[in-house]
Design a protein around this motif. Sequence first.
Motif, PDB file in Angstrom:
ATOM      1  N   LEU A  70       0.827  -1.206   0.000  1.00 35.66           N
ATOM      2  CA  LEU A  70       0.000   0.000   0.000  1.00 35.66           C
ATOM      3  C   LEU A  70       0.862   1.257   0.000  1.00 35.66           C
ATOM      4  O   LEU A  70       0.509   2.264  -0.637  1.00 35.66           O
ATOM      5  N   ASN A  71       1.997   1.215   0.700  1.00 38.66           N
ATOM      6  CA  ASN A  71       2.918   2.356   0.674  1.00 38.66           C
ATOM      7  C   ASN A  71       3.497   2.562  -0.717  1.00 38.66           C
ATOM      8  O   ASN A  71       3.625   3.702  -1.184  1.00 38.66           O
ATOM      9  N   THR A  72       3.846   1.456  -1.374  1.00 38.96           N
ATOM     10  CA  THR A  72       4.336   1.557  -2.749  1.00 38.96           C
ATOM     11  C   THR A  72       3.256   2.130  -3.658  1.00 38.96           C
ATOM     12  O   THR A  72       3.521   2.985  -4.516  1.00 38.96           O
ATOM     13  N   LEU A  73       2.038   1.672  -3.452  1.00 38.56           N
ATOM     14  CA  LEU A  73       0.912   2.153  -4.247  1.00 38.56           C
ATOM     15  C   LEU A  73       0.699   3.647  -4.031  1.00 38.56           C
ATOM     16  O   LEU A  73       0.503   4.405  -4.994  1.00 38.56           O
ATOM     17  N   SER A  74       0.745   4.060  -2.776  1.00 38.99           N
ATOM     18  CA  SER A  74       0.471   5.459  -2.441  1.00 38.99           C
ATOM     19  C   SER A  74       1.623   6.385  -2.813  1.00 38.99           C
ATOM     20  O   SER A  74       1.394   7.506  -3.294  1.00 38.99           O
ATOM     21  N   ASN A  75       2.854   5.937  -2.605  1.00 39.26           N
ATOM     22  CA  ASN A  75       4.011   6.814  -2.776  1.00 39.26           C
ATOM     23  C   ASN A  75       4.604   6.791  -4.175  1.00 39.26           C
ATOM     24  O   ASN A  75       5.294   7.749  -4.565  1.00 39.26           O
ATOM     25  N   SER A  76       4.364   5.708  -4.939  1.00 32.79           N
ATOM     26  CA  SER A  76       5.002   5.585  -6.251  1.00 32.79           C
ATOM     27  C   SER A  76       3.996   5.417  -7.392  1.00 32.79           C
ATOM     28  O   SER A  76       4.001   6.197  -8.353  1.00 32.79           O
ATOM     29  N   ILE A  77       3.129   4.427  -7.276  1.00 36.18           N
ATOM     30  CA  ILE A  77       2.256   4.090  -8.403  1.00 36.18           C
ATOM     31  C   ILE A  77       1.153   5.122  -8.590  1.00 36.18           C
ATOM     32  O   ILE A  77       0.870   5.551  -9.721  1.00 36.18           O
ATOM     33  N   GLN A  78       0.514   5.540  -7.485  1.00 38.07           N
ATOM     34  CA  GLN A  78      -0.561   6.524  -7.617  1.00 38.07           C
ATOM     35  C   GLN A  78      -0.044   7.868  -8.162  1.00 38.07           C
ATOM     36  O   GLN A  78      -0.669   8.439  -9.068  1.00 38.07           O
ATOM     37  N   PRO A  79       1.086   8.405  -7.670  1.00 30.35           N
ATOM     38  CA  PRO A  79       1.607   9.634  -8.277  1.00 30.35           C
ATOM     39  C   PRO A  79       1.974   9.443  -9.743  1.00 30.35           C
ATOM     40  O   PRO A  79       1.789  10.372 -10.547  1.00 30.35           O
ATOM     41  N   PHE A  80       2.505   8.270 -10.082  1.00 30.46           N
ATOM     42  CA  PHE A  80       2.825   7.986 -11.488  1.00 30.46           C
ATOM     43  C   PHE A  80       1.554   8.014 -12.334  1.00 30.46           C
ATOM     44  O   PHE A  80       1.515   8.637 -13.401  1.00 30.46           O
ATOM     45  N   ALA A  81       0.504   7.346 -11.851  1.00 32.70           N
ATOM     46  CA  ALA A  81      -0.756   7.306 -12.590  1.00 32.70           C
ATOM     47  C   ALA A  81      -1.346   8.702 -12.738  1.00 32.70           C
ATOM     48  O   ALA A  81      -1.880   9.053 -13.797  1.00 32.70           O
ATOM     49  N   GLN A  82      -1.250   9.512 -11.679  1.00 35.09           N
ATOM     50  CA  GLN A  82      -1.784  10.871 -11.739  1.00 35.09           C
ATOM     51  C   GLN A  82      -1.020  11.712 -12.750  1.00 35.09           C
ATOM     52  O   GLN A  82      -1.607  12.504 -13.508  1.00 35.09           O
ATOM     53  N   SER A  83       0.296  11.558 -12.770  1.00 32.36           N
ATOM     54  CA  SER A  83       1.114  12.306 -13.728  1.00 32.36           C
ATOM     55  C   SER A  83       0.818  11.873 -15.159  1.00 32.36           C
ATOM     56  O   SER A  83       0.770  12.710 -16.078  1.00 32.36           O
ATOM     57  N   ILE A  84       0.622  10.576 -15.359  1.00 25.80           N
ATOM     58  CA  ILE A  84       0.265  10.082 -16.691  1.00 25.80           C
ATOM     59  C   ILE A  84      -1.067  10.685 -17.136  1.00 25.80           C
ATOM     60  O   ILE A  84      -1.235  11.095 -18.297  1.00 25.80           O
ATOM     61  N   GLN A  85      -2.021  10.754 -16.202  1.00 24.65           N
ATOM     62  CA  GLN A  85      -3.318  11.353 -16.527  1.00 24.65           C
ATOM     63  C   GLN A  85      -3.172  12.835 -16.866  1.00 24.65           C
ATOM     64  O   GLN A  85      -3.725  13.323 -17.859  1.00 24.65           O
ATOM     65  N   ASP A  86      -2.413  13.560 -16.025  1.00 26.08           N
ATOM     66  CA  ASP A  86      -2.292  15.007 -16.189  1.00 26.08           C
ATOM     67  C   ASP A  86      -1.453  15.395 -17.397  1.00 26.08           C
ATOM     68  O   ASP A  86      -1.744  16.416 -18.049  1.00 26.08           O
ATOM     69  N   ASN A  87      -0.401  14.634 -17.680  1.00 22.38           N
ATOM     70  CA  ASN A  87       0.562  15.034 -18.708  1.00 22.38           C
ATOM     71  C   ASN A  87       0.509  14.192 -19.973  1.00 22.38           C
ATOM     72  O   ASN A  87       1.312  14.394 -20.885  1.00 22.38           O
ATOM     73  N   CYS A  88      -0.424  13.244 -20.002  1.00 23.91           N
ATOM     74  CA  CYS A  88      -0.578  12.418 -21.203  1.00 23.91           C
ATOM     75  C   CYS A  88      -2.049  12.373 -21.614  1.00 23.91           C
ATOM     76  O   CYS A  88      -2.428  12.894 -22.662  1.00 23.91           O
ATOM     77  N   GLY A  89      -2.878  11.773 -20.752  1.00 26.32           N
ATOM     78  CA  GLY A  89      -4.284  11.617 -21.096  1.00 26.32           C
ATOM     79  C   GLY A  89      -5.002  12.931 -21.328  1.00 26.32           C
ATOM     80  O   GLY A  89      -5.659  13.132 -22.369  1.00 26.32           O
ATOM     81  N   THR A  90      -4.871  13.860 -20.375  1.00 24.95           N
ATOM     82  CA  THR A  90      -5.610  15.117 -20.472  1.00 24.95           C
ATOM     83  C   THR A  90      -5.190  15.975 -21.663  1.00 24.95           C
ATOM     84  O   THR A  90      -6.050  16.402 -22.452  1.00 24.95           O
ATOM     85  N   PRO A  91      -3.898  16.272 -21.863  1.00 20.78           N
ATOM     86  CA  PRO A  91      -3.538  17.121 -23.013  1.00 20.78           C
ATOM     87  C   PRO A  91      -3.817  16.455 -24.356  1.00 20.78           C
ATOM     88  O   PRO A  91      -4.210  17.144 -25.310  1.00 20.78           O
TER      89      PRO A  91
END
Length: 314
Positions: A121-142
């Motif tokens: 869960l720490n890996t999910l919260s500290n690494s994977i979730q921020p990665f997914a959010q960045s992919i959404q913000d800087n890939c999916g959305t634009p």
Amino acid sequence: MATAVETETKARGGTLATVGVITTILAIIAAAIPLGYTLYAQATGAVTLTTLGDVQNLATNGTIATIVAIAIGLISLIICIIAVVLAVRVMRIVAAAVSALVLIAAVLFGVLYVQPRVNDLNTLSNSIQPFAQSIQDNCGTPLNTTNNDLLDALIGTQSAADDPSFAAVMGRQVPKLQADAINLNSASAQLAKLKVPDPKYQQLYNDCVSSVKAEHDFLTNSAAIPLPAPFSSIVPSVSGIDLLQDSAALATGQVPGIKLPPGTVEPLVTQVLTQAVFAKSNLNAEGQALRDDIRTRLTNDCAPFKVDADDIVS
């Protein structure tokens, strides 16, 4: 003298035995809280985690409760052993044995059940979730925003009644695409800084980087769109933004020395925009795989507690 020492030793042993029994009871209670709550969730299904904060609180509280149970169990065992050493009594041996069992149970519960899940869960919260959010913000959305603006330009081109109407549509869409180009360039810079937390997400990252760059190049690179005749006699290639600007100028006769029949440029713009809007991509499938993986990990790590993974991931 010996009698006085023996009496003092017995007194100390009795006191330690009493303290040992009390700490043994406390250890049992401390161990029962996380274990009992887990069994309650499994039996009733009444505990639901609806936010990422709920998940993090569960992991934190579970870790704290387990550490407390282990600490109290260890202290209880030490006290009980000292009491037994001072004077062997059945009750003291029983208390020591119970303390040892509680300690062993708490350690096993922490090592085999709590810690692996908390780590994930720490890996999910500290690494994977921020990665997914960045992919959404800087890939999916634009990319989605740009594609929607290109689609609007395509629909406007197809529905324009004449050249002036077509030129008006292009005039409205060009500023939007110019803003998209700026956002895509910024997104590309952010993606370059992003660290991939797991090799299985590498392809998604690579496709995001290449897609964002390709979309930016399509809008801004003057060599992105080779032009067919008769337009190639004017300029061999253009960018997507220049295509819309130049086609509007040609359609309204604003290019000196060039006069085209009505409706000449619209088919070219329609063809280019259609190819751009409906180009095939693996990003949707790869992004969905990332979301599914996060849902699965949340569900498995929090079991038997229910988790609203769909709401958290979205």
